[in-house]
Scaffold this active site. Structure first.
Site, PDB file in Angstrom:
ATOM      1  N   HIS A   1      -5.365  11.288  -7.085  1.00 40.40           N
ATOM      2  CA  HIS A   1      -4.208  11.426  -7.986  1.00 40.40           C
ATOM      3  C   HIS A   1      -4.661  12.063  -9.301  1.00 40.40           C
ATOM      4  CE1 HIS A   1      -2.242   8.506  -5.291  1.00 40.40           C
ATOM      5  NE2 HIS A   1      -1.113   9.008  -5.772  1.00 40.40           N
ATOM      6  N   HIS A   2      -3.653  12.460 -10.088  1.00 34.86           N
ATOM      7  CA  HIS A   2      -3.879  13.025 -11.425  1.00 34.86           C
ATOM      8  C   HIS A   2      -4.607  12.035 -12.343  1.00 34.86           C
ATOM      9  CE1 HIS A   2      -0.502  10.487 -12.704  1.00 34.86           C
ATOM     10  NE2 HIS A   2       0.020  10.819 -11.530  1.00 34.86           N
TER      11      HIS A   2
ATOM     12  N   LYS B   1      -2.948   8.712 -14.036  1.00 37.62           N
ATOM     13  CA  LYS B   1      -2.477   7.540 -13.277  1.00 37.62           C
ATOM     14  C   LYS B   1      -3.158   6.271 -13.773  1.00 37.62           C
ATOM     15  CE  LYS B   1      -1.613   5.834  -8.601  1.00 37.62           C
ATOM     16  NZ  LYS B   1      -0.269   5.352  -8.933  1.00 37.62           N
TER      17      LYS B   1
ATOM     18  N   ALA C   1       9.104   0.294  -3.302  1.00 36.63           N
ATOM     19  CA  ALA C   1       8.248   1.128  -2.450  1.00 36.63           C
ATOM     20  C   ALA C   1       7.021   1.518  -3.232  1.00 36.63           C
ATOM     21  CB  ALA C   1       8.982   2.400  -2.023  1.00 36.63           C
TER      22      ALA C   1
ATOM     23  N   GLU D   1      13.712   2.049 -26.303  1.00 35.52           N
ATOM     24  CA  GLU D   1      14.999   1.355 -26.109  1.00 35.52           C
ATOM     25  C   GLU D   1      14.820   0.023 -25.372  1.00 35.52           C
ATOM     26  OE1 GLU D   1      14.350   4.409 -24.891  1.00 35.52           O
ATOM     27  OE2 GLU D   1      15.354   5.685 -26.360  1.00 35.52           O
TER      28      GLU D   1
ATOM     29  N   GLY E   1      -0.831   2.376  -5.083  1.00 30.97           N
ATOM     30  CA  GLY E   1      -0.001   1.468  -4.294  1.00 30.97           C
ATOM     31  C   GLY E   1       0.153   1.982  -2.868  1.00 30.97           C
TER      32      GLY E   1
ATOM     33  N   GLY F   1      10.036   1.655  -8.289  1.00 32.31           N
ATOM     34  CA  GLY F   1       9.040   2.634  -7.851  1.00 32.31           C
ATOM     35  C   GLY F   1       7.693   2.394  -8.511  1.00 32.31           C
ATOM     36  N   THR F   2       7.712   1.721  -9.647  1.00 27.53           N
ATOM     37  CA  THR F   2       6.464   1.456 -10.377  1.00 27.53           C
ATOM     38  C   THR F   2       5.510   0.646  -9.497  1.00 27.53           C
ATOM     39  OG1 THR F   2       7.781   1.392 -12.380  1.00 27.53           O
ATOM     40  CG2 THR F   2       5.549   0.492 -12.534  1.00 27.53           C
TER      41      THR F   2
END
Ligand SMILES: NC(=O)c1ccc[n+]([C@@H]2O[C@H](COP(=O)([O-])OP(=O)(O)OC[C@H]3O[C@@H](n4cnc5c(N)ncnc54)[C@H](OP(=O)(O)O)[C@@H]3O)[C@@H](O)[C@H]2O)c1
Length: 232
Positions: A135-136, A139, A102, A33, A145, A77-78
């Protein structure tokens, strides 16, 4: 509020859940979209109060530019765009919108930033430090970040670059489905200090982001969540 959510992936889908629970109107645009920012024209945004972005590093800057041009408040948030932060701050100022970002929207991590800020005093007392983040495997950016934000608060709190050890090295691990783990290790000849934050789920990020959107209503300017979370 009427919220437009960009991204309906692992974190965005929880943001949608929290926004509905808190009785906000919600539209969602995924990559289909929002190709070439199609969901972010002034016309499409006319009834939207705020845009929340949990998408990907490759498109977030274009999303931010489109929202600023349309005069819309935005919560980002990205991660993975902070090398452009000065340009984005100027853009937000120019368009007089409200912008809040953030590296990590969880209250616990923001408290952890304050703990790291206090612990930075160790660097004035012959400690050396390191940051580890896990992290997974999906990512897209490394280091995280959040790790960069921890590095920055420690650098700012350790005497503003006057100590040769204050730019802590970050080591990144990508393992399985780890939600997000950050560790600061400070070491002297006498002892070792371990500070660790371990996220159990993504729900804390989503709650922080929606509450941040509520906080931003009626405000203009460029805000970092770590400076405002105590006001929520
Ligand atoms: N600040 C924080 O507290 C925090 C917490 C967690 C994650 N993050 C960050 O948030 C971002 C997303 O993380 P995630 O784990 O949720 O990722 P994810 O599961 O990969 O989800 C990303 C979503 O973005 C969508 N997308 C891609 N391009 C888009 C575009 N141009 N317009 C609209 N949507 C688009 C994708 O949609 P399709 O499926 O339609 O392609 C996908 O649903 C990452 O940068 C991550 O580091 C931040």
């Amino acid at each position: 509020m009427n919220i437009l959510l960009l991204g309906h992936g692992k974190t965005g889908s929880l943001v949608a859940e929290v926004a509905r629970e808190r009785h906000h109107g919600l539209q969602i645009a995924g990559s289909k979209e929002n190709t070439a920012c199609a969901a972010l024209t002034s016309e499409k945004l006319k009834d939207v109060d705020a845009v929340i972005d949990f998408t990907a590093p490759h498109c977030v800057v274009a999303n931010i530019e489109a929202c600023a041009k349309a005069g819309k408040n935005m919560i980002v948030g990205t991660t993975g765009w902070y090398s452009e932060i000065d340009r984005i701050r100027a853009l937000v100022d120019r368009h007089q919108t409200g912008f809040l970002y953030a590296a990590n929207f969880s209250i616990g991590v923001n408290l952890f930033f304050d703990i790291a800020r206090t612990a930075a005093a160790a660097l004035q007392h012959d400690y050396t430090g390191q940051i580890f983040e896990r992290h997974h495997v999906h990512k897209k950016d490394a280091p995280s970040g959040t790790a960069i934000a921890i590095q920055q608060v420690i650098r700012e709190s350790s005497g503003h670059g006057s100590h040769k050890n204050d730019n802590l090295e970050i080591t990144s691990f990508r393992e399985g489905e780890v939600v997000g783990q950050h560790e600061v290790v400070l070491e002297s000849a006498a002892d070792t200090i371990y500070l660790c934050h371990d996220a159990k789920s993504r729900r804390g990020f989503a709650e922080g982001a929606v509450r941040a959107a509520e906080w931003l209503v009626g405000k203009k300017g460029f805000y970092d969540f770590k400076d405002v979370w105590r006001e929520l």
